[in-house]
Design an enzyme around this catalytic site. Structure first.
Site, mmCIF file in Angstrom:
data_model
loop_
_atom_site.group_PDB
_atom_site.id
_atom_site.type_symbol
_atom_site.label_atom_id
_atom_site.label_comp_id
_atom_site.label_asym_id
_atom_site.label_seq_id
_atom_site.Cartn_x
_atom_site.Cartn_y
_atom_site.Cartn_z
ATOM 1 N N LYS A 279 10.021 -1.490 8.315
ATOM 2 C CA LYS A 279 9.050 -0.576 8.945
ATOM 3 C C LYS A 279 9.719 0.175 10.084
ATOM 4 O O LYS A 279 10.614 -0.362 10.749
ATOM 5 C CB LYS A 279 7.875 -1.373 9.540
ATOM 6 C CG LYS A 279 6.660 -0.532 9.837
ATOM 7 C CD LYS A 279 5.869 -0.357 8.578
ATOM 8 C CE LYS A 279 4.692 0.544 8.718
ATOM 9 N NZ LYS A 279 3.976 0.651 7.438
HETATM 10 P P1 NAD Z 1 -3.504 8.664 8.620
HETATM 11 O O1 NAD Z 1 -2.713 8.976 9.820
HETATM 12 O O2 NAD Z 1 -3.455 9.601 7.452
HETATM 13 O O3 NAD Z 1 -5.052 8.464 8.998
HETATM 14 C C1 NAD Z 1 -5.483 7.521 9.949
HETATM 15 C C2 NAD Z 1 -6.980 7.682 10.148
HETATM 16 O O4 NAD Z 1 -7.450 6.639 11.003
HETATM 17 C C3 NAD Z 1 -7.383 8.990 10.825
HETATM 18 O O5 NAD Z 1 -8.649 9.395 10.346
HETATM 19 C C4 NAD Z 1 -7.488 8.583 12.295
HETATM 20 O O6 NAD Z 1 -8.320 9.444 13.045
HETATM 21 C C5 NAD Z 1 -8.079 7.193 12.165
HETATM 22 N N1 NAD Z 1 -7.824 6.324 13.311
HETATM 23 C C6 NAD Z 1 -6.632 6.036 13.876
HETATM 24 N N2 NAD Z 1 -6.815 5.188 14.919
HETATM 25 C C7 NAD Z 1 -8.133 4.929 14.969
HETATM 26 C C8 NAD Z 1 -8.944 4.123 15.813
HETATM 27 N N3 NAD Z 1 -8.424 3.403 16.801
HETATM 28 N N4 NAD Z 1 -10.289 4.104 15.595
HETATM 29 C C9 NAD Z 1 -10.834 4.814 14.583
HETATM 30 N N5 NAD Z 1 -10.113 5.584 13.749
HETATM 31 C C10 NAD Z 1 -8.789 5.648 13.959
HETATM 32 O O7 NAD Z 1 -3.033 7.192 8.165
HETATM 33 P P2 NAD Z 1 -3.117 6.538 6.722
HETATM 34 O O8 NAD Z 1 -1.853 6.849 6.008
HETATM 35 O O9 NAD Z 1 -4.429 6.863 6.102
HETATM 36 O O10 NAD Z 1 -3.050 4.981 7.082
HETATM 37 C C11 NAD Z 1 -4.211 4.254 7.465
HETATM 38 C C12 NAD Z 1 -3.915 2.766 7.412
HETATM 39 O O11 NAD Z 1 -3.502 2.406 6.085
HETATM 40 C C13 NAD Z 1 -2.781 2.292 8.327
HETATM 41 O O12 NAD Z 1 -3.073 1.000 8.779
HETATM 42 C C14 NAD Z 1 -1.575 2.245 7.406
HETATM 43 O O13 NAD Z 1 -0.602 1.338 7.868
HETATM 44 C C15 NAD Z 1 -2.236 1.768 6.124
HETATM 45 N N6 NAD Z 1 -1.481 2.095 4.919
HETATM 46 C C16 NAD Z 1 -1.193 3.380 4.597
HETATM 47 C C17 NAD Z 1 -0.487 3.650 3.420
HETATM 48 C C18 NAD Z 1 -0.214 5.054 2.957
HETATM 49 O O14 NAD Z 1 0.277 5.222 1.828
HETATM 50 N N7 NAD Z 1 -0.503 6.081 3.717
HETATM 51 C C19 NAD Z 1 -0.060 2.592 2.592
HETATM 52 C C20 NAD Z 1 -0.377 1.284 2.965
HETATM 53 C C21 NAD Z 1 -1.098 1.043 4.123
#
Ligand code: NAD
Length: 425
Positions: free
Chosen positions: A108
């Site tokens: 990571k």
């Molecule tokens: P992103 O940046 O596209 O979106 C994040 C979303 O969460 C946004 O809407 C943001 O406003 C919201 N957010 C962030 N902090 C917040 C808080 N404290 N309270 C409320 N809302 C909040 O990110 P993503 O890629 O959608 O990832 C989201 C989660 O999924 C993360 O934990 C990430 O590690 C996990 N994840 C993502 C992927 C991927 O392929 N993108 C894969 C596995 C896991």
């Protein structure tokens, strides 16, 4: 082999479950420590020239375990990145690739950006989507230059995570000119994969439907869902569940939230967020994060960030089940309360593994230059997810442990075997 250290990077939920799982499997204490502790951590400072100013950002790259394949894990850009979180996320990747049975290890990268300070420094007003985009792309460009060699040699293969997306991955490709050096590349860039962008949300929607059917005795049609986060994962997850007839009754993000007991119109919300950068203001029925967690939904899906459900929040949850779309959204003490209250949870290492499963496909297609279709990618995701889910459910019933623990125990067995075979332990 002995471990004598006093670093606060091993007191998380995954470590607790690795330790209990390791004991059940009869592993020696030092063998368990070797699985818990990362193989390498790099701390770096990125000095970036952005819009005429030089700004420094601290970063952490955790190369946790490569016994089963190259270190694999996303690049996170956020203002709460720290060492402990980055190590935990890398460790979760090691477990996730193992339970999904794909040939990657876990890693990571976290880069800490203080957005308030950036807006002040550049005299801009939040939310300025264009400004944030420029900053993110510049940061990743500098990062790619700094670590080009380890990407090019497939030691560590990065991907998008919170705060980064396909455009940032294209910048890594620009540096390496190797399609297999990075996954999550945008459409049209050498080695891109149809369906990769949607894969995590798709997989999460698929597993939510299985969970509804097999653990909550409910059909997805008419099931009520509450989601925290409407970025890459949350928006696709909401879209696929909506298309299958679920009622998404509440959604929040960093700036606010919306509520509709009849079900939110997801396609309209997606269009709104494209223009406004937030779900806030979409309708007059606003919702706070606190309220979201206590909505009486069938399934609560945290899809934003980590450690949002602690013991206090856990006491107020009224959902019948939880699917962890985000990484590590429930703390260990939060999990203890949830377990006492007998609310079933599908762990992150299964629920959000659609992305890394698609990455495996993107990586192998990049090596072979064979093209594929989105439907084929989705069917591989379904097969791997189903197998991880069913195995974990079976072991959970056999050993009378929760599904988070059983998933980790299965992963642990596979990691241990590879480490033993490679004489890592
Ligand atoms: P992103 O940046 O596209 O979106 C994040 C979303 O969460 C946004 O809407 C943001 O406003 C919201 N957010 C962030 N902090 C917040 C808080 N404290 N309270 C409320 N809302 C909040 O990110 P993503 O890629 O959608 O990832 C989201 C989660 O999924 C993360 O934990 C990430 O590690 C996990 N994840 C993502 C992927 C991927 O392929 N993108 C894969 C596995 C896991």
């Amino acid at each position: 082999m002995n471990f004598c250290y006093n670093l606060n990077i091993d007191s998380s939920r995954s470590v607790y479950y690795i330790k209990s799982g390791g004991k059940r499997l009869g592993l020696r204490e030092e063998e368990i420590e070797a699985i818990v502790f990362p193989q390498e951590i790099r701390i770096f400072r990125l000095s970036c020239k952005i819009l005429g100013k030089t700004v420094n950002f601290p970063g952490i790259m955790c190369l946790h375990n490569d016994a089963r394949g190259p270190y694999k894990g996303g690049i996170r850009i956020s203002d709460d990145v720290d060492i402990a979180e980055t190590v935990e996320l890398a460790r979760l990747m090691t477990l996730k690739t193992a339970i999904s049975d794909i040939e990657f290890g876990g890693g990571k990268t976290g880069i800490n950006v203080n957005w308030n300070c950036m807006y002040e420094l550049y005299n801009r007003k939040p939310i300025d989507i264009e400004f944030e985009k420029i900053v993110r792309l510049d940061i990743v460009e500098y990062f790619a230059q700094m670590y080009r060699d380890i990407f090019k040699s497939h030691i560590y293969i990065p991907a998008p995570d919170l705060g980064t997306g396909p455009e940032e991955m294209a910048f890594i490709y620009n540096e390496t000119l190797d399609p297999a050096s990075v996954t999550g590349k945008p459409e049209g860039v050498h080695g891109w994969l149809p369906g990769r962008r949607e894969s995590t949300g798709y997989g999460c929607a698929f597993i939510t439907k299985k969970f509804l059917q097999e653990c909550l005795n409910k059909n997805v049609r008419g099931a009520t869902i509450a989601i925290q986060g409407f970025g890459n994962v949350g928006s696709y997850l909401a879209k696929y569940l909506y298309e299958d007839g679920a009622k998404i009754i509440g959604i929040t993000d960093s700036y606010g939230g919306v509520y509709d007991e009849k079900g939110i119109n997801i396609p309209a919300l997606i269009e709104y967020v494209k223009k406004n950068g937030t779900v806030s203001g979409f309708s007059s029925n606003s919702l706070t994060n606190e309220d979201l967690f206590s909505l009486p939904a069938d399934v609560l899906i945290p899809a934003a960030t980590g450690n949002v459900i602690n013991s206090e929040v856990a006491k107020k949850i009224r959902a019948k089940g939880i699917v962890e779309a985000a990484n590590n959204p429930i703390t260990l003490d939060g999990m203890n309360v949830i377990e006492e209250r007998k609310i079933p949870v599908i762990p992150d290492i299964i629920a959000n593994s659609g992305g890394v499963i698609a990455s495996m496909e993107e990586y192998s297609r990049s090596l072979s230059a064979l093209k594929t279709k989105k439907e084929e990618v989705f069917s591989i995701i379904e097969e791997k997810l189903q197998q991880g889910f069913e195995n974990s459910l079976r072991v959970s019933k056999e050993l009378n442990i929760n599904i988070c623990e059983s998933a980790i125990q299965i992963a642990l067995e596979r990691i241990y075997k590879a480490m033993k075979n490679r004489r890592y332990i």
